[in-house]
Design an enzyme around this catalytic site. Structure first.
Site, PDB file in Angstrom:
ATOM      1  N   LYS A  10       0.823  -1.211   0.000  1.00 39.78           N
ATOM      2  CA  LYS A  10       0.000   0.000   0.000  1.00 39.78           C
ATOM      3  C   LYS A  10       0.865   1.272   0.000  1.00 39.78           C
ATOM      4  O   LYS A  10       2.075   1.214   0.270  1.00 39.78           O
ATOM      5  CB  LYS A  10      -0.937  -0.037   1.211  1.00 39.78           C
ATOM      6  CG  LYS A  10      -2.004  -1.150   1.137  1.00 39.78           C
ATOM      7  CD  LYS A  10      -2.981  -1.033   2.307  1.00 39.78           C
ATOM      8  CE  LYS A  10      -4.068  -2.093   2.237  1.00 39.78           C
ATOM      9  NZ  LYS A  10      -5.059  -1.931   3.330  1.00 39.78           N
ATOM     10  N   TYR A  50     -12.366  -2.171  -3.928  1.00 47.24           N
ATOM     11  CA  TYR A  50     -12.862  -2.339  -2.555  1.00 47.24           C
ATOM     12  C   TYR A  50     -14.388  -2.300  -2.480  1.00 47.24           C
ATOM     13  O   TYR A  50     -14.951  -2.001  -1.428  1.00 47.24           O
ATOM     14  CB  TYR A  50     -12.238  -1.288  -1.635  1.00 47.24           C
ATOM     15  CG  TYR A  50     -10.859  -1.652  -1.130  1.00 47.24           C
ATOM     16  CD1 TYR A  50     -10.650  -2.764  -0.301  1.00 47.24           C
ATOM     17  CD2 TYR A  50      -9.748  -0.882  -1.456  1.00 47.24           C
ATOM     18  CE1 TYR A  50      -9.393  -3.095   0.174  1.00 47.24           C
ATOM     19  CE2 TYR A  50      -8.470  -1.215  -0.978  1.00 47.24           C
ATOM     20  CZ  TYR A  50      -8.314  -2.323  -0.160  1.00 47.24           C
ATOM     21  OH  TYR A  50      -7.060  -2.658   0.319  1.00 47.24           O
ATOM     22  N   ASN A 113      -2.002   0.373   6.719  1.00 50.42           N
ATOM     23  CA  ASN A 113      -1.542  -0.907   7.263  1.00 50.42           C
ATOM     24  C   ASN A 113      -0.688  -1.742   6.296  1.00 50.42           C
ATOM     25  O   ASN A 113      -0.655  -2.959   6.365  1.00 50.42           O
ATOM     26  CB  ASN A 113      -2.716  -1.699   7.842  1.00 50.42           C
ATOM     27  CG  ASN A 113      -3.747  -2.077   6.805  1.00 50.42           C
ATOM     28  OD1 ASN A 113      -3.590  -1.765   5.624  1.00 50.42           O
ATOM     29  ND2 ASN A 113      -4.793  -2.769   7.226  1.00 50.42           N
ATOM     30  N   HIS A 116      -2.183  -5.315   1.410  1.00 50.80           N
ATOM     31  CA  HIS A 116      -3.460  -5.993   1.180  1.00 50.80           C
ATOM     32  C   HIS A 116      -3.161  -7.428   0.792  1.00 50.80           C
ATOM     33  O   HIS A 116      -2.161  -7.693   0.115  1.00 50.80           O
ATOM     34  CB  HIS A 116      -4.235  -5.325   0.033  1.00 50.80           C
ATOM     35  CG  HIS A 116      -5.369  -6.175  -0.471  1.00 50.80           C
ATOM     36  ND1 HIS A 116      -6.609  -6.149   0.119  1.00 50.80           N
ATOM     37  CD2 HIS A 116      -5.430  -7.119  -1.452  1.00 50.80           C
ATOM     38  CE1 HIS A 116      -7.389  -7.041  -0.502  1.00 50.80           C
ATOM     39  NE2 HIS A 116      -6.699  -7.636  -1.454  1.00 50.80           N
ATOM     40  N   GLU A 127      -9.387 -10.893  -7.806  1.00 47.52           N
ATOM     41  CA  GLU A 127      -8.484  -9.749  -7.593  1.00 47.52           C
ATOM     42  C   GLU A 127      -7.283  -9.810  -8.543  1.00 47.52           C
ATOM     43  O   GLU A 127      -6.810  -8.772  -9.015  1.00 47.52           O
ATOM     44  CB  GLU A 127      -8.020  -9.718  -6.131  1.00 47.52           C
ATOM     45  CG  GLU A 127      -9.156  -9.356  -5.181  1.00 47.52           C
ATOM     46  CD  GLU A 127      -8.736  -9.314  -3.715  1.00 47.52           C
ATOM     47  OE1 GLU A 127      -9.590  -9.004  -2.882  1.00 47.52           O
ATOM     48  OE2 GLU A 127      -7.547  -9.584  -3.409  1.00 47.52           O
TER      49      GLU A 127
HETATM   50  P1  ADP Z   1      -7.807  -6.778   5.482  1.00 46.00           P
HETATM   51  O1  ADP Z   1      -7.028  -5.758   4.697  1.00 46.00           O
HETATM   52  O2  ADP Z   1      -7.031  -7.280   6.672  1.00 46.00           O
HETATM   53  O3  ADP Z   1      -8.351  -7.901   4.643  1.00 46.00           O
HETATM   54  P2  ADP Z   1     -10.520  -5.728   5.535  1.00 46.00           P
HETATM   55  O4  ADP Z   1     -10.717  -6.447   4.233  1.00 46.00           O
HETATM   56  O5  ADP Z   1     -11.499  -5.982   6.618  1.00 46.00           O
HETATM   57  O6  ADP Z   1      -9.054  -6.005   6.120  1.00 46.00           O
HETATM   58  O7  ADP Z   1     -10.530  -4.169   5.282  1.00 46.00           O
HETATM   59  C1  ADP Z   1      -9.898  -3.617   4.142  1.00 46.00           C
HETATM   60  C2  ADP Z   1      -9.065  -2.436   4.565  1.00 46.00           C
HETATM   61  O8  ADP Z   1      -9.933  -1.417   5.060  1.00 46.00           O
HETATM   62  C3  ADP Z   1      -8.109  -2.710   5.728  1.00 46.00           C
HETATM   63  O9  ADP Z   1      -6.874  -3.234   5.315  1.00 46.00           O
HETATM   64  C4  ADP Z   1      -7.942  -1.346   6.346  1.00 46.00           C
HETATM   65  O10 ADP Z   1      -6.971  -0.566   5.652  1.00 46.00           O
HETATM   66  C5  ADP Z   1      -9.312  -0.743   6.139  1.00 46.00           C
HETATM   67  N1  ADP Z   1     -10.125  -0.934   7.358  1.00 46.00           N
HETATM   68  C6  ADP Z   1     -10.711  -2.057   7.782  1.00 46.00           C
HETATM   69  N2  ADP Z   1     -11.375  -1.893   8.931  1.00 46.00           N
HETATM   70  C7  ADP Z   1     -11.194  -0.587   9.253  1.00 46.00           C
HETATM   71  C8  ADP Z   1     -11.621   0.233  10.326  1.00 46.00           C
HETATM   72  N3  ADP Z   1     -12.375  -0.256  11.307  1.00 46.00           N
HETATM   73  N4  ADP Z   1     -11.237   1.529  10.328  1.00 46.00           N
HETATM   74  C9  ADP Z   1     -10.472   2.025   9.331  1.00 46.00           C
HETATM   75  N5  ADP Z   1     -10.027   1.296   8.270  1.00 46.00           N
HETATM   76  C10 ADP Z   1     -10.380   0.019   8.231  1.00 46.00           C
HETATM   77 MG    MG Z   2      -9.759  -7.861   3.129  1.00 47.43          MG
END
Ligand code: ADP
Ligand code: MG
Length: 138
Positions: A10, A50, A113, A116, A127
């Site tokens: 990212k 997304y 974070n 992805h 994807e």
């Molecule tokens: P992951 O990336 O671990 O698969 P998700 O698919 O649940 O997580 O969410 C996609 C992305 O959205 C996350 O990587 C994060 O950057 C963002 N995200 C998820 N939950 C939150 C939240 N509660 N607050 C802010 N950003 C979030």
């Molecule tokens: Mg995810």
């Protein structure tokens, strides 16, 4: 089973210049980079990618973050690649990510974070198709 999964480094991690360190985590743990490119997502592309999160309160921030700079998108290949990548990534919230995971070591916050990773084999297929043509994957 040998699988392919989609990984994105990212914008936060690209800005921090740690793409090589992150790719090393994959290569040192049995995953191979089968395709790779650096791109700057448009808002339209980020929203489409997304789409499953469209109704979530964090959707707008997530899209803005993903278009804030270039990303590195990759196809990773190896045994149980989908789960293995998720294990190497660590929990979505870096504060909850296990020590030694990519997010524990390189991520700042739940928004920024670092990586992805596809969460299922079916999503991985979709994807990968979103970003790569068959002839770009080796
Ligand atoms: P992951 O990336 O671990 O698969 P998700 O698919 O649940 O997580 O969410 C996609 C992305 O959205 C996350 O990587 C994060 O950057 C963002 N995200 C998820 N939950 C939150 C939240 N509660 N607050 C802010 N950003 C979030
Ligand atoms: Mg995810």
């Amino acid at each position: 089973m040998k699988e392919q999964t989609l990984s994105i480094i990212k914008p936060d991690a690209v800005r921090k210049n740690v793409t090589g360190k992150i790719i090393d985590r994959f290569e040192s743990n049995g995953l191979r980079v089968a395709a790779s490119k650096k791109i700057h997502l448009s808002e339209c592309e980020a929203k489409a990618f997304y789409q499953v999160h469209a109704s979530r309160p964090f959707f707008k921030d997530l899209v803005q973050f993903m278009v804030s700079g270039p990303v590195v998108v990759m196809v990773l290949e190896g045994e149980n690649a989908v789960l293995k990548n998720r294990d190497l990534m660590g929990a979505t919230n870096p504060k909850e990510a296990k020590a030694g995971t990519i997010r524990a070591d390189f991520a700042e916050s739940i928004d920024a974070n670092a990586v992805h990773g596809s969460d299922s084999l079916e999503n991985a297929k979709n994807e990968i198709e979103f970003f790569f043509a068959k002839k770009e994957i080796f």
